[in-house]
Design a protein around this motif. Structure first.
Motif, PDB file in Angstrom:
ATOM      1  N   GLY A  81       0.780  -1.229   0.000  1.00 50.24           N
ATOM      2  CA  GLY A  81       0.000   0.000   0.000  1.00 50.24           C
ATOM      3  C   GLY A  81       0.814   1.281   0.000  1.00 50.24           C
ATOM      4  N   SER A  82       2.144   1.182  -0.013  1.00 48.33           N
ATOM      5  CA  SER A  82       2.973   2.386  -0.004  1.00 48.33           C
ATOM      6  C   SER A  82       2.930   3.075  -1.364  1.00 48.33           C
ATOM      7  CB  SER A  82       4.426   2.042   0.354  1.00 48.33           C
ATOM      8  OG  SER A  82       5.005   1.245  -0.661  1.00 48.33           O
ATOM      9  N   GLU A  83       3.170   4.381  -1.369  1.00 44.13           N
ATOM     10  CA  GLU A  83       3.275   5.102  -2.639  1.00 44.13           C
ATOM     11  C   GLU A  83       4.473   4.564  -3.388  1.00 44.13           C
ATOM     12  OE1 GLU A  83       3.417   9.336  -2.581  1.00 44.13           O
ATOM     13  OE2 GLU A  83       1.538   9.517  -1.507  1.00 44.13           O
ATOM     14  N   GLY A  84       4.281   4.240  -4.668  1.00 43.49           N
ATOM     15  CA  GLY A  84       5.382   3.715  -5.463  1.00 43.49           C
ATOM     16  C   GLY A  84       5.699   2.264  -5.158  1.00 43.49           C
ATOM     17  N   GLU A  85       4.744   1.530  -4.626  1.00 45.72           N
ATOM     18  CA  GLU A  85       4.944   0.142  -4.187  1.00 45.72           C
ATOM     19  C   GLU A  85       5.603  -0.731  -5.264  1.00 45.72           C
ATOM     20  OE1 GLU A  85       2.254  -3.761  -3.054  1.00 45.72           O
ATOM     21  OE2 GLU A  85       1.352  -1.786  -2.879  1.00 45.72           O
ATOM     22  N   ILE A  86       6.579  -1.528  -4.823  1.00 44.99           N
ATOM     23  CA  ILE A  86       7.215  -2.541  -5.665  1.00 44.99           C
ATOM     24  C   ILE A  86       7.164  -3.866  -4.915  1.00 44.99           C
ATOM     25  CG2 ILE A  86       8.758  -0.973  -6.926  1.00 44.99           C
ATOM     26  CD1 ILE A  86      11.003  -1.803  -4.959  1.00 44.99           C
ATOM     27  N   THR A  87       7.262  -4.957  -5.653  1.00 39.79           N
ATOM     28  CA  THR A  87       7.283  -6.268  -5.007  1.00 39.79           C
ATOM     29  C   THR A  87       8.734  -6.703  -4.820  1.00 39.79           C
ATOM     30  OG1 THR A  87       7.295  -7.529  -7.077  1.00 39.79           O
ATOM     31  CG2 THR A  87       5.129  -6.917  -6.164  1.00 39.79           C
ATOM     32  N   LEU A  88       8.929  -7.678  -3.944  1.00 40.43           N
ATOM     33  CA  LEU A  88      10.272  -8.214  -3.727  1.00 40.43           C
ATOM     34  C   LEU A  88      10.815  -8.793  -5.030  1.00 40.43           C
ATOM     35  CD1 LEU A  88      12.607  -8.856  -1.845  1.00 40.43           C
ATOM     36  CD2 LEU A  88      11.430 -10.960  -1.191  1.00 40.43           C
ATOM     37  N   GLU A  89       9.969  -9.483  -5.778  1.00 38.40           N
ATOM     38  CA  GLU A  89      10.398 -10.064  -7.058  1.00 38.40           C
ATOM     39  C   GLU A  89      10.868  -8.973  -8.026  1.00 38.40           C
ATOM     40  OE1 GLU A  89       8.682 -12.808 -10.696  1.00 38.40           O
ATOM     41  OE2 GLU A  89       7.495 -12.600  -8.883  1.00 38.40           O
ATOM     42  N   GLU A  90      10.148  -7.860  -8.082  1.00 39.51           N
ATOM     43  CA  GLU A  90      10.556  -6.753  -8.964  1.00 39.51           C
ATOM     44  C   GLU A  90      11.894  -6.179  -8.517  1.00 39.51           C
ATOM     45  OE1 GLU A  90       5.962  -5.470 -10.033  1.00 39.51           O
ATOM     46  OE2 GLU A  90       7.014  -4.446  -8.396  1.00 39.51           O
ATOM     47  N   GLU A 124       1.182  -5.576 -17.129  1.00 39.03           N
ATOM     48  CA  GLU A 124      -0.051  -5.175 -16.440  1.00 39.03           C
ATOM     49  C   GLU A 124      -0.273  -3.661 -16.495  1.00 39.03           C
ATOM     50  OE1 GLU A 124       2.231  -7.307 -14.418  1.00 39.03           O
ATOM     51  OE2 GLU A 124       1.263  -8.887 -15.588  1.00 39.03           O
ATOM     52  N   GLY A 125       0.615  -2.932 -17.162  1.00 42.92           N
ATOM     53  CA  GLY A 125       0.475  -1.484 -17.278  1.00 42.92           C
ATOM     54  C   GLY A 125       1.075  -0.699 -16.128  1.00 42.92           C
ATOM     55  N   VAL A 126       1.807  -1.366 -15.221  1.00 45.34           N
ATOM     56  CA  VAL A 126       2.464  -0.676 -14.113  1.00 45.34           C
ATOM     57  C   VAL A 126       3.778  -0.098 -14.638  1.00 45.34           C
ATOM     58  CG1 VAL A 126       3.462  -0.905 -11.803  1.00 45.34           C
ATOM     59  CG2 VAL A 126       1.453  -2.254 -12.424  1.00 45.34           C
ATOM     60  N   ARG A 127       4.020   1.154 -14.328  1.00 42.69           N
ATOM     61  CA  ARG A 127       5.250   1.824 -14.789  1.00 42.69           C
ATOM     62  C   ARG A 127       6.274   1.875 -13.654  1.00 42.69           C
ATOM     63  NH1 ARG A 127       3.113   6.670 -18.750  1.00 42.69           N
ATOM     64  NH2 ARG A 127       2.110   5.235 -20.232  1.00 42.69           N
ATOM     65  N   ASN A 161      -1.706   8.839  -7.350  1.00 45.75           N
ATOM     66  CA  ASN A 161      -2.942   9.344  -7.945  1.00 45.75           C
ATOM     67  C   ASN A 161      -2.956   9.331  -9.465  1.00 45.75           C
ATOM     68  OD1 ASN A 161      -3.941   9.756  -5.377  1.00 45.75           O
ATOM     69  ND2 ASN A 161      -3.302  11.898  -5.312  1.00 45.75           N
ATOM     70  N   GLU A 162      -1.825   9.607 -10.100  1.00 48.27           N
ATOM     71  CA  GLU A 162      -1.768   9.682 -11.555  1.00 48.27           C
ATOM     72  C   GLU A 162      -0.753   8.692 -12.104  1.00 48.27           C
ATOM     73  OE1 GLU A 162      -0.937  13.675 -12.749  1.00 48.27           O
ATOM     74  OE2 GLU A 162      -2.450  14.507 -11.418  1.00 48.27           O
ATOM     75  N   LYS A 163      -0.992   8.258 -13.341  1.00 47.80           N
ATOM     76  CA  LYS A 163      -0.052   7.364 -14.008  1.00 47.80           C
ATOM     77  C   LYS A 163       1.275   8.101 -14.182  1.00 47.80           C
ATOM     78  CE  LYS A 163      -0.359   3.873 -17.554  1.00 47.80           C
ATOM     79  NZ  LYS A 163      -0.553   2.796 -16.630  1.00 47.80           N
ATOM     80  N   MET A 164       2.379   7.413 -13.960  1.00 47.26           N
ATOM     81  CA  MET A 164       3.696   8.010 -14.078  1.00 47.26           C
ATOM     82  C   MET A 164       3.914   8.520 -15.504  1.00 47.26           C
ATOM     83  SD  MET A 164       7.391   6.088 -13.627  1.00 47.26           S
ATOM     84  CE  MET A 164       7.042   5.461 -12.008  1.00 47.26           C
ATOM     85  N   GLU A 165       4.393   9.735 -15.622  1.00 45.92           N
ATOM     86  CA  GLU A 165       4.762  10.294 -16.920  1.00 45.92           C
ATOM     87  C   GLU A 165       6.224   9.950 -17.174  1.00 45.92           C
ATOM     88  OE1 GLU A 165       3.067  12.092 -19.290  1.00 45.92           O
ATOM     89  OE2 GLU A 165       1.245  11.622 -18.168  1.00 45.92           O
ATOM     90  N   PHE A 166       6.496   9.340 -18.327  1.00 43.74           N
ATOM     91  CA  PHE A 166       7.877   9.012 -18.655  1.00 43.74           C
ATOM     92  C   PHE A 166       8.660  10.288 -18.932  1.00 43.74           C
ATOM     93  CE2 PHE A 166       5.911   4.910 -20.205  1.00 43.74           C
ATOM     94  CZ  PHE A 166       6.444   4.136 -19.192  1.00 43.74           C
ATOM     95  N   LYS A 167       9.868  10.378 -18.382  1.00 38.63           N
ATOM     96  CA  LYS A 167      10.752  11.516 -18.639  1.00 38.63           C
ATOM     97  C   LYS A 167      11.410  11.384 -20.009  1.00 38.63           C
ATOM     98  CE  LYS A 167      11.831  12.517 -13.840  1.00 38.63           C
ATOM     99  NZ  LYS A 167      12.879  12.803 -12.864  1.00 38.63           N
TER     100      LYS A 167
END
Length: 194
Positions: A81-90, A124-127, A161-167
Motif C-alpha cells: 500500500g505504499s506510494e510507489g509500491e514494488i514487489t520483492l520479485e521486482e 499489467e500497465g504498471v510503470r 494518484n496519476e499514471k507516471m509520466e515518462f521523462k
C-alpha cells in the motif's frame, strides 16, 4: 538439436551470474552487505568487457525529509500500500530490468543533472523508474571506472494518484505506439466478429 558444450556452459554461466546478482540485491536490502554490482549486459561479462556497471548500495533514508538513496530508501516501497509500491520479485529482478531497458533503448535517459533514468512499463500497465547517479567518492565504494553509478531509487506508479509520466521521450513514444497498435488490433478483431 543438442546444445554444444560451449552453449551449455554459457547458459549455466548466465544463470549463475543472475542468481548471484539477485542474492546480492537481497543481501544489500535485508542483511549487512553494503553494495553489489548490477552488470548491464551479461553478454559483455562473458567477453570480460563490462561497459556499464550500476551498484546497488545499502544507502540511507531520512524520514523527516523523506529523502534517501539505495536499499534503505527503496525498501520503503516494498511495504504493501505504499506510494510507489514494488514487489520483492521486482526488486530482485532489477538487473534483468536494466538489461531489458538497455537492449530496447540502448542507453539510460540523462536527466540533465548528471543522473540517469531507466523507465519501463510491465505487461499489467504498471510503470517503473530507476534513478542512478555517479559514485562521488562518499566512502562507500571506490569508483571502479568513470562509468560506475549507484542506484538512488526504484519505484512504480502503484498507489499514486496519476499514471507516471515518462521523462524519456523515446520510452513515452514506444509505449504510446504499442498502445495504438494494441487498440488497432482490438478494433480489427471486433470487425471480424461482426
Amino acid at each position: 538439436m543438442k546444445k554444444s558444450f560451449y552453449q551449455e556452459f554459457r547458459d549455466k554461466t548466465k544463470q549463475s551470474i543472475a542468481r548471484l546478482e539477485k542474492r546480492g540485491i537481497y543481501n544489500v536490502s535485508f542483511n549487512e552487505k553494503n553494495s553489489t554490482p548490477i552488470n548491464a549486459e551479461l553478454e559483455a561479462i562473458e567477453n570480460i568487457i563490462i561497459d556499464y556497471v550500476v551498484h546497488y548500495i545499502k544507502g540511507w533514508h531520512n524520514e523527516r525529509r523523506d529523502k534517501g538513496r539505495g536499499a534503505e530508501h527503496i525498501k520503503l516501497h516494498l511495504e504493501k500500500g505504499s506510494e510507489g509500491e514494488i514487489t520483492l520479485e521486482e526488486l530482485l529482478n532489477l538487473g534483468n530490468s536494466i538489461r531489458k531497458y538497455l537492449k530496447m533503448f540502448k542507453e539510460p535517459f540523462d536527466d540533465g543533472r548528471g543522473g540517469k533514468v531507466f523507465e519501463w512499463e510491465n505487461d499489467e500497465g504498471v510503470r517503473f523508474r530507476i534513478a542512478t547517479d555517479k559514485i562521488k567518492g562518499e566512502g562507500l565504494i571506490p569508483p571502479l571506472s568513470p562509468s560506475d553509478e549507484i542506484i538512488i531509487t526504484f519505484y512504480s506508479d502503484r498507489n499514486i494518484n496519476e499514471k507516471m509520466e515518462f521523462k524519456n521521450h523515446k520510452v513515452k513514444e514506444f509505449y504510446e505506439n504499442k498502445e495504438k497498435f494494441k487498440n488497432s488490433q482490438n478494433i480489427s478483431k471486433l470487425r471480424l466478429k461482426k
